[in-house]
Motif scaffolding. Structure first.
Motif, short mmCIF file in Angstrom:
data_model
loop_
_atom_site.label_atom_id
_atom_site.label_comp_id
_atom_site.label_asym_id
_atom_site.label_seq_id
_atom_site.Cartn_x
_atom_site.Cartn_y
_atom_site.Cartn_z
N LEU A 1 65.28 41.86 -3.21
CA LEU A 1 65.01 40.68 -2.41
C LEU A 1 66.25 39.83 -2.18
O LEU A 1 66.28 39.05 -1.26
N SER A 2 67.22 39.95 -3.02
CA SER A 2 68.40 39.10 -2.88
C SER A 2 69.64 39.92 -3.16
O SER A 2 69.90 40.31 -4.29
N LYS A 3 70.43 40.15 -2.13
CA LYS A 3 71.65 40.96 -2.28
C LYS A 3 72.69 40.24 -3.13
O LYS A 3 73.47 40.87 -3.83
N SER A 4 72.71 38.91 -3.06
CA SER A 4 73.75 38.16 -3.77
C SER A 4 73.55 38.16 -5.28
O SER A 4 74.48 37.89 -6.01
N GLY A 5 72.34 38.44 -5.74
CA GLY A 5 72.08 38.43 -7.17
C GLY A 5 71.85 37.03 -7.71
O GLY A 5 71.78 36.84 -8.92
N ASP A 6 71.72 36.06 -6.83
CA ASP A 6 71.50 34.67 -7.23
C ASP A 6 70.05 34.50 -7.66
O ASP A 6 69.12 34.77 -6.89
N GLU A 7 69.83 34.04 -8.89
CA GLU A 7 68.48 33.91 -9.43
C GLU A 7 67.65 32.86 -8.67
O GLU A 7 66.46 33.07 -8.42
N GLU A 8 68.25 31.76 -8.30
CA GLU A 8 67.52 30.73 -7.55
C GLU A 8 67.07 31.24 -6.19
O GLU A 8 65.96 30.95 -5.75
N GLU A 9 67.93 31.99 -5.54
CA GLU A 9 67.58 32.57 -4.23
C GLU A 9 66.43 33.57 -4.39
O GLU A 9 65.51 33.61 -3.58
N PHE A 10 66.47 34.37 -5.44
CA PHE A 10 65.40 35.32 -5.70
C PHE A 10 64.08 34.60 -5.93
O PHE A 10 63.05 34.98 -5.38
N LYS A 11 64.10 33.55 -6.76
CA LYS A 11 62.87 32.80 -7.04
C LYS A 11 62.30 32.18 -5.78
O LYS A 11 61.09 32.18 -5.56
N ARG A 12 63.18 31.65 -4.92
CA ARG A 12 62.72 31.04 -3.68
C ARG A 12 62.07 32.08 -2.78
O ARG A 12 61.00 31.87 -2.22
N ARG A 13 62.71 33.24 -2.67
CA ARG A 13 62.16 34.30 -1.82
C ARG A 13 60.87 34.87 -2.40
O ARG A 13 59.94 35.18 -1.66
N ARG A 14 60.79 35.00 -3.71
CA ARG A 14 59.56 35.50 -4.33
C ARG A 14 58.42 34.50 -4.13
O ARG A 14 57.28 34.88 -3.82
N ALA A 15 58.70 33.22 -4.29
CA ALA A 15 57.66 32.19 -4.07
C ALA A 15 57.19 32.22 -2.62
O ALA A 15 55.99 32.10 -2.35
N THR A 16 58.11 32.40 -1.70
CA THR A 16 57.75 32.49 -0.28
C THR A 16 56.91 33.72 -0.01
O THR A 16 55.91 33.66 0.72
N GLU A 17 57.28 34.84 -0.62
CA GLU A 17 56.51 36.08 -0.45
C GLU A 17 55.09 35.92 -1.00
O GLU A 17 54.11 36.35 -0.36
N LEU A 18 54.97 35.29 -2.16
CA LEU A 18 53.64 35.06 -2.74
C LEU A 18 52.80 34.14 -1.85
O LEU A 18 51.61 34.38 -1.64
N LYS A 19 53.42 33.08 -1.34
CA LYS A 19 52.69 32.14 -0.49
C LYS A 19 52.20 32.83 0.79
O LYS A 19 51.05 32.68 1.19
N HIS A 20 53.08 33.62 1.41
CA HIS A 20 52.69 34.34 2.62
C HIS A 20 51.60 35.36 2.31
O HIS A 20 50.67 35.56 3.09
N GLY A 21 51.70 36.01 1.16
CA GLY A 21 50.68 36.98 0.76
C GLY A 21 49.34 36.32 0.54
O GLY A 21 48.30 36.84 0.98
#
Length: 136
Positions: A1-21
């Motif tokens: 989900l995050s190419k940069s490996g940034d944990e905050e970016e991953f958490k934000r994208r995962r939260a967005t994925e869960l919300k959309h789901g």
């Protein structure tokens, strides 16, 4: 989900994925359930609009009065900003005051392995629902 490996970016994208789901799962129910059953009574007594008068799918958007959309918006705002507030110390989508199935202040899963399994199942089901609602 995050190419940069940034944990905050991953958490934000995962939260967005869960919300959309979660929204997609509700949207799928919104398409399927009215095919089989409707609430009895009036959606808008003032306008003499019954629940059975509301068409399925996107056509329902035009049928619901603006006061109804306002109520839906206020309810969603309350859920988003007051009840299920994100906590940085918890996993994305894991809210402090949400129990099993998102029931507010309901029982929670004590076993961390079972909890992880349930959250992963929710993520997979949300991904499936996102694809399903695109096809509806």
């Amino acid at each position: 989900l995050s190419k940069s490996g940034d944990e905050e970016e991953f958490k934000r994208r995962r939260a967005t994925e869960l919300k959309h789901g979660r929204l997609s799962m509700l949207a799928c129910l919104g398409y399927i359930v009215p095919e089989y059953t409707r609430w009895p009574g009036f959606l808008s007594p003032k306008g003499a609009l019954t629940f059975t008068d509301v068409p399925n799918g996107l056509q329902a958007i035009k049928s619901v009065p603006s006061a109804g959309w306002f109520q839906i918006f206020i309810f969603a705002f309350f859920i988003e900003k007051a009840l299920f507030v994100a906590d940085d110390t918890r996993a994305p989508g894991d809210f402090k005051n949400a129990g099993v199935l998102g029931v507010p202040n309901g029982s929670s899963l004590k076993d961390p392995d079972v909890k992880k399994q349930k959250l992963n199942a929710e993520l997979a089901n949300g991904r499936l629902a996102m694809m399903a609602i695109i096809g509806m």
